[in-house]
Design an enzyme around this catalytic site. Structure first.
Site, PDB file in Angstrom:
ATOM      1  N   ASP A 123      -5.783   5.891 -11.156  1.00 29.93           N
ATOM      2  CA  ASP A 123      -5.605   4.765 -10.237  1.00 29.93           C
ATOM      3  C   ASP A 123      -6.254   3.491 -10.782  1.00 29.93           C
ATOM      4  O   ASP A 123      -6.819   2.700 -10.037  1.00 29.93           O
ATOM      5  CB  ASP A 123      -6.204   5.111  -8.865  1.00 29.93           C
ATOM      6  CG  ASP A 123      -5.369   4.544  -7.718  1.00 29.93           C
ATOM      7  OD1 ASP A 123      -4.495   3.709  -8.000  1.00 29.93           O
ATOM      8  OD2 ASP A 123      -5.594   4.933  -6.565  1.00 29.93           O
ATOM      9  N   ASN A 153      -1.220   0.166 -10.861  1.00 26.46           N
ATOM     10  CA  ASN A 153      -1.045   1.499 -11.440  1.00 26.46           C
ATOM     11  C   ASN A 153       0.341   2.058 -11.099  1.00 26.46           C
ATOM     12  O   ASN A 153       0.983   1.599 -10.176  1.00 26.46           O
ATOM     13  CB  ASN A 153      -2.141   2.443 -10.932  1.00 26.46           C
ATOM     14  CG  ASN A 153      -2.193   2.493  -9.429  1.00 26.46           C
ATOM     15  OD1 ASN A 153      -2.418   1.485  -8.776  1.00 26.46           O
ATOM     16  ND2 ASN A 153      -1.927   3.653  -8.870  1.00 26.46           N
ATOM     17  N   ARG A 189     -10.099  -2.670 -14.462  1.00 23.96           N
ATOM     18  CA  ARG A 189     -10.584  -1.608 -13.580  1.00 23.96           C
ATOM     19  C   ARG A 189     -11.105  -0.424 -14.381  1.00 23.96           C
ATOM     20  O   ARG A 189     -12.002   0.291 -13.949  1.00 23.96           O
ATOM     21  CB  ARG A 189      -9.437  -1.115 -12.693  1.00 23.96           C
ATOM     22  CG  ARG A 189      -9.039  -2.037 -11.578  1.00 23.96           C
ATOM     23  CD  ARG A 189      -9.876  -1.833 -10.341  1.00 23.96           C
ATOM     24  NE  ARG A 189      -9.242  -0.951  -9.384  1.00 23.96           N
ATOM     25  CZ  ARG A 189      -8.390  -1.332  -8.446  1.00 23.96           C
ATOM     26  NH1 ARG A 189      -8.058  -2.585  -8.337  1.00 23.96           N
ATOM     27  NH2 ARG A 189      -7.890  -0.474  -7.595  1.00 23.96           N
ATOM     28  N   GLY A 199       0.812  -1.201   0.000  1.00 20.23           N
ATOM     29  CA  GLY A 199       0.000   0.000   0.000  1.00 20.23           C
ATOM     30  C   GLY A 199       0.847   1.254   0.000  1.00 20.23           C
ATOM     31  O   GLY A 199       0.375   2.336  -0.303  1.00 20.23           O
ATOM     32  N   GLU A 200       2.116   1.102   0.327  1.00 15.19           N
ATOM     33  CA  GLU A 200       2.972   2.272   0.474  1.00 15.19           C
ATOM     34  C   GLU A 200       3.555   2.707  -0.857  1.00 15.19           C
ATOM     35  O   GLU A 200       3.829   1.897  -1.735  1.00 15.19           O
ATOM     36  CB  GLU A 200       4.135   1.931   1.405  1.00 15.19           C
ATOM     37  CG  GLU A 200       3.761   1.950   2.853  1.00 15.19           C
ATOM     38  CD  GLU A 200       3.410   3.340   3.328  1.00 15.19           C
ATOM     39  OE1 GLU A 200       4.272   4.216   3.262  1.00 15.19           O
ATOM     40  OE2 GLU A 200       2.263   3.543   3.753  1.00 15.19           O
TER      41      GLU A 200
END
Lengths: 580, 286
Positions: A318, A276, A345, A198-199
Site C-alpha cells: 500500500d 498504489n 511513502r 477510497g473505493e
C-alpha cells in the site's frame, strides 16, 4: 446579528462597486504572476509557494537570531461544529488570506485584522463516506477566482471578492467512490488536478479544465490501457495495453492522483504522483502494474505523458507514490543538473533528472525499510521477498509480516520544503511499521471476503515523527528533529535560515535550517496538520498556519494512538509577526 | 397477526420491566420504547446489493427491503429504509450504519440488515449487537449455453469467458488459484448480480457468484446450470447473515429476534423469499 447586517451591507457595497468597475475587479493574479510566485514575497499565490512547490521564501526579516520573539498577530476561527482536520495552506493576495477548511469550506479573512470577509460552505450529500477524514488542502487563485475541490468531487470557482459561485463542475461521481481533497493548480489558463477515491474499482487520472469556464480540456488516465482525451477527442492510450497487467484488471487498477501535482516552467512539465495498484493483494496482479506508485511527467498543453518513474514497482504494501516531486537544480559529480526530488511513502528519497525521468539516487530517509534493501543503479528496488505479504487463499490465515514503513508511509501527504540557501530538503517523516496478515474472517458488502488485517506500531521508544534535513546530493541526513506524535503537517523554509513545521501536539515550531536546533514554538490550541506560509505586508514579515487536529492518523488506533489520544479538535488560522 | 403483535409487545414490556431504570418518560432511553413512541424504525440496507436491496425504476426493492418492512409492521411502526454505500469492510459499514453515523451527517439506523453472523467478527465489533441470523449464503458456479464443462477441474475452463464481481472471493479464486491460469479469462463486474447477468445475456460463459444472486437471475428467466461438485481449494464454506443493532439497543434486538424466529417457524420467511426465486435457507446458527 449586528455583525451579519454589517457583512450584508458590505456585500451589497461590493456588488455595486463590481457593476461600476467590472473590468477592474476581474483583475487579479495572471498566469505570469503564478509562475513568478516564488520570487514575489508580497503574496502567496500557489500551493507550494511557487509552481515548483519548493516552499522556500527569500524573506529574512524573521530569522534565526530573532524568531524567538515571534508573537501572534491574530487568530481566526473556522467556527461551527465542523472542526476536524485542517490541512490547508493559506493563499495570500491583496490584503486577503484565503483558506479552505474541513467539510469543503472556503474562508476569506482580512490579512491585517483577521476579520472574516466571506465564507463559502459547499452543500455536501450526507451519503459521502470519506476514507480519510473531511479535509481539504487548499485553493488556487486566478484573476477574480478562488478555485477549490470538494469532498463530493466537484471543482468550484468562487468570486474572490464575494465568495459567490462562478462555476461549479462535477469532476467525478462521488457515488462511485470518488472524492477530492487536494489543492488544484492553474497553469497556462487551465485548472489542473488529480482524482481520489477510497473505493476499490477506480482508476487514477489527471484532468485540465479551462479556468474561465470550467470546461474539460484534457484527461489523462494513469493506468496503462486507458484512453486519454484532448478537446473532446481521443488522444492516445496511456502506456501499452496489458504490458504490465493481466486480463481486464487495468480497467480498475487504482493509481489515484489524490495529492495533486507540481509544475516546472523550465521544462514545461507537470509532475503528478500516482497511488498504489488494486487489488491490494499483489499476488493477483503479476507485473509492474504501470503507472501505479509512480511519478508521471505530463505535458500541460496536451495531457501526454513525457516520462514516468515507478518508485514501488508491483506494490504489495500500500505504498502510494502520490508524493510531491519538487524541481531543483544542483551539481552532481561535477555536472550542473536539472533535478527533482520526491520523498516516497516507501521510505526512500528519490532524486531524478527532471528532463527525462532518469534515476539518479534513492536514499533511505526513515529508520527502517523492511520491504527492500536499497535500489540498484537502474532504479529498481532490491526487494526483500520474505517481507511481501503472503497470498491469501493458500492458507486459512497467511503468516503475519512486519513491514516498515507502515502503509501510512515514511512520509504521507504533508509536503516537504527545499531551501535554495542550504540546498537541503526538509522532510516531515514518520518512523512506524505494521503487522500485516491475511484476514480469514473478513466481510465486505455483507459477504465473505479475503481481507488484510493490520496493526500500525511505533518502532522507536522516543518518537514516531521526525523532521529530517536531507542533502539531495549525498542522500545523507544532515539533522533530524524527533517528535513523539506522528508528523502530519507541511514544511516551510526561509532565507532567514529557518524551517517551520507544526506538530499534532499543537505547536508551530521554528528550527535553525542548518543545525536543526529548535528556536521557537507556539501552542495553537489544537494539532497542526496544515502547511505554513510566509509573506511580507506593510513592511513586516508574517507567518501563517492552520490549526486543527485530524486527517487520517486519528482514524487508526493501536499503539500509535497513545501519542495523540489527548489532542483536542480545533479549526483556526493563526498569523504571527515580530513585535514592532 | 394482531395476536402475535400484542404478544410481542407483552414480552418486550416484560423485558423492559426487568430493567426499570431504562424506562424514562414518554421518549425514554429504551430503544424499543423510543421506536414505538416515534412510530418509525430506521433500517439501513446496502445500496446496489441485488437481490437483497437495489433500486429499480426509482423504487427500492429486494429481500432485505421486504424483510425490513415486515419487521417494522410487526413492531407496529413505519419503516424508514436508508441505503448505505458499502465501504472497505463491514466493520466500517457498522460504524456508519449503526453506532456512529457518517461524517457528513448520515444518521445511523435502529437496525441494519445483511450483517454477517460470525463470532470472531462480532467480537471485534463490540459497539453493536449482531442478532437474528436469517439466511445461509454460499457461492455457486453456473454456466449457460453448455460452453463450459461445469464439472471439469477449474483449469479446464481456460480460454472460456468467465465473470466475477470485482474484488470478491469468486474474483480472487478465479484469478489467483491454480497459478493464475484463468486470470486472463476473467471479466470483472461491479456486482455479483451484474456478473450473473453477463452470463444470462451471453456476454460470458460462466460465473462464480452467490447462490441468491444466481437463483434470482434464474427466476428472471436466465437459463443457467449449476456445478454440482465442490470447487477444489475453495476456502469459503458459506456464511450466516444476520442483523445489527447498537450495543445499547438490546431491547429492540430482542424484539426483532423474536419476530424473525416467528417468521422462520411460521413459514413466513420462506414465503417472503419466494417472489424472488430465492430458496430460503435457514442460517446454521439460526
Amino acid at each position: 446579528m449586528k455583525g451579519r447586517l454589517t457583512r450584508a451591507l458590505s456585500g451589497a457595497a461590493i456588488v455595486t462597486l463590481a457593476m461600476a468597475a467590472a473590468p477592474l475587479l476581474a483583475e487579479g493574479p495572471t498566469d505570469a504572476d503564478l509562475m513568478n510566485d516564488a520570487a514575489t514575497p508580497g503574496d502567496v499565490l500557489t500551493y507550494g509557494m511557487g509552481p515548483q512547490a519548493q516552499r522556500f521564501s527569500p524573506l529574512k526579516a524573521i530569522n534565526a537570531s530573532n524568531v524567538a520573539k515571534l508573537v501572534p498577530a491574530f487568530a481566526a476561527s473556522l467556527g461551527g461544529e465542523k472542526q476536524r482536520g485542517q490541512e490547508a495552506q493559506p493563499i495570500v493576495y491583496d490584503g486577503t488570506i484565503y483558506v479552505t477548511g474541513s467539510y469543503s469550506r472556503v474562508f476569506a479573512f482580512d490579512a491585517r485584522t483577521g476579520e472574516e470577509k466571506w465564507q463559502y460552505d459547499a452543500r455536501l450529500p450526507e451519503a459521502i463516506m470519506p476514507c480519510c477524514d473531511v479535509v481539504n488542502r487548499g485553493a488556487a487563485i486566478y484573476g477574480d477566482k478562488i478555485i477549490f475541490a470538494t469532498l463530493d468531487a466537484h471543482m468550484v470557482a468562487l468570486n474572490r471578492h464575494t465568495g459567490k459561485v462562478i462555476w461549479n463542475k462535477q469532476t467525478a461521481d462521488y457515488q462511485a467512490g470518488y472524492s477530492a481533497t487536494a489543492a488544484p493548480m492553474v497553469v497556462k489558463g487551465k485548472v489542473i488536478y488529480g482524482n481520489s477515491g477510497g473505493e476499490f474499482g477506480i482508476t487514477g487520472a489527471v484532468e485540465a479544465r479551462d479556468v474561465n469556464t470550467g470546461e474539460l480540456v484534457w484527461r489523462r488516465p494513469t493506468i496503462e490501457g486507458n484512453m486519454g482525451t484532448l478537446n473532446g477527442k481521443d488522444n492516445g492510450i496511456t502506456g501499452k495495453a496489458n504490458a504490465s497487467w493481466t486480463g481486464d484488471l487495468w480497467k480498475t487498477g487504482g493509481g489515484a492522483t489524490w495529492l495533486g501535482g507540481t509544475y516546472d516552467p523550465e521544462t514545461n512539465l507537470l509532475f503528478f504522483g500516482t497511488g498504489n495498484p488494486a487489488p491490494w493483494n499483489s499476488h493477483l496482479r503479476p507485473g509492474d502494474n504501470l503507472y501505479t506508485s509512480s511519478t508521471l511527467a505530463i505535458d500541460p498543453d496536451t495531457g501526454v505523458i513525457k516520462w514516468h518513474f515507478q518508485t514501488t514497482p508491483h506494490d504489495g504494501w500500500d505504498f502510494d507514490g502520490v508524493n510531491e516531486f519538487i524541481p531543483f537544480d544542483a551539481t552532481i559529480n561535477g555536472k550542473p543538473m536539472k533535478l527533482g526530488a520526491k520523498a516516497d511513502r516507501n521510505g526512500y528519497f528519490f532524486v531524478l533528472d527532471r528532463t527525462n525521468g532518469k534515476f539518479i539516487s534513492a536514499s533511505k530517509f526513515v529508520m527502517q525499510t523492511t520491504w527492500a534493501n536499497g535500489f540498484n543503479k537502474n532504479g529498481r528496488p532490491n526487494y526483500n521477498d520474505a517481507n511481501r505479504p503472503g497470498a491469501p487463499g493458500e492458507a486459512a490465515k497467511g503468516s503475519s509480516v512486519f513491514a516498515s514503513p507502515s502503509f501510512l508511509g515514511g512520509k504521507n501527504w504533508m509536503p516537504m520544503a527545499y531551501s535554495q540557501d542550504t540546498g537541503l530538503f526538509y522532510v516531515p517523516s514518520n518512523d512506524w511499521g505494521m503487522d500485516i496478515w491475511n484476514e480469514p474472517i473478513a466481510y465486505k458488502k455483507g459477504a465473505a471476503y479475503l481481507g488484510a488485517g493490520f496493526t500500525i506500531k511505533p518502532i522507536a521508544e522516543d518518537h514516531i515523527g521526525a523532521l529530517r534535513a536531507m542533502d539531495p546530493r549525498t542522500g545523507k541526513i544532515v539533522w533530524e528533529y524527533k517528535n513523539k506524535a506522528p508528523l502530519w503537517g507541511g514544511v516551510l523554509s526561509t532565507a532567514g535560515n529557518l524551517v517551520f513545521t507544526g506538530t499534532p501536539e499543537g505547536y508551530l515550531k521554528a528550527f535553525d535550517a542548518r543545525t536543526g536546533q529548535e528556536l521557537w514554538k507556539f501552542q495553537t490550541g489544537s494539532g497542526v496538520v496544515g502547511s505554513p506560509v510566509t509573506w511580507e505586508q506593510d513592511g513586516e514579515q508574517y507567518v501563517a498556519v492552520m490549526s486543527g487536529w485530524g486527517g487520517a492518523v486519528p482514524l487508526w488506533g493501536g499503539e500509535v494512538a497513545k501519542s495523540f489520544k489527548d489532542i483536542n479538535q480545533g479549526g483556526s488560522l493563526w498569523v504571527f509577526k515580530l513585535p514592532r | 397477526m394482531i395476536s402475535r403483535r400484542s404478544l410481542l409487545g407483552a414480552s418486550a414490556a416484560l423485558a423492559l420491566g426487568l430493567l426499570p431504570g431504562m424506562v424514562a418518560g414518554p421518549l425514554g432511553a429504551a430503544p424499543l420504547g423510543k421506536v414505538r413512541e416515534l412510530g418509525v424504525l430506521r433500517v439501513v440496507v446496502y445500496k446496489d446489493n441485488r437481490p437483497w436491496s437495489w433500486e429499480e425504476g426509482g423504487r427500492l426493492t429486494g429481500l432485505d427491503v421486504d424483510l425490513a418492512r415486515a419487521i417494522a409492521a410487526k413492531l407496529g411502526v413505519r419503516a424508514d429504509i436508508a441505503e448505505l454505500a458499502a465501504d472497505e469492510s463491514v466493520d466500517d459499514d457498522l460504524r456508519h450504519g449503526v453506532w456512529k453515523g457518517g461524517l457528513l451527517g448520515f444518521a445511523p439506523g435502529d437496525l441494519m440488515l445483511h450483517i454477517p453472523f460470525d463470532r470472531t467478527f462480532a467480537a471485534r465489533n463490540d459497539q453493536v449487537a449482531i442478532i437474528a441470523p436469517y439466511y445461509r449464503e454460499s457461492f455457486g458456479f453456473v454456466g449457460a449455453g453448455g460452453e463450459v464443462d461445469l464439472e471439469a477441474p477449474p483449469t479446464g475452463w481456460r480460454g472460456h469467458r468467465l465473470a466475477a464481481e470485482l474484488d470478491s472471493i469468486p474474483d480472487f479464486y478465479l484469478i489467483g488459484s491454480f497459478g493464475g491460469i484463468l486470470a486472463r479469462d476473467v471479466t470483472h463486474y461491479p456486482s455479483g448480480a451484474q456478473a450473473v447477468a453477463a452470463v444470462a445475456s451471453g456476454k460470458a460463459d460462466a460465473v462464480l457468484a452467490s447462490r441468491a444472486q444466481i437463483e434470482e437471475a434464474v427466476h428472471g428467466g436466465a437459463k443457467l446450470s449449476l456445478r454440482k461438485g465442490p470447487l477444489p481449494a475453495f476456502t469459503s464454506p458459506g456464511w450466516d447473515i444476520g442483523m445489527a443493532v447498537k450495543e445499547s439497543s438490546r431491547t429492540l434486538g430482542d424484539a426483532v429476534e423474536e419476530i424473525v424466529a416467528a417468521m422462520a417457524s411460521s413459514g413466513e420467511m420462506k414465503a417472503l423469499f419466494a417472489p424472488y426465486g430465492v430458496e430460503w435457507t435457514p442460517a446454521l446458527a439460526g
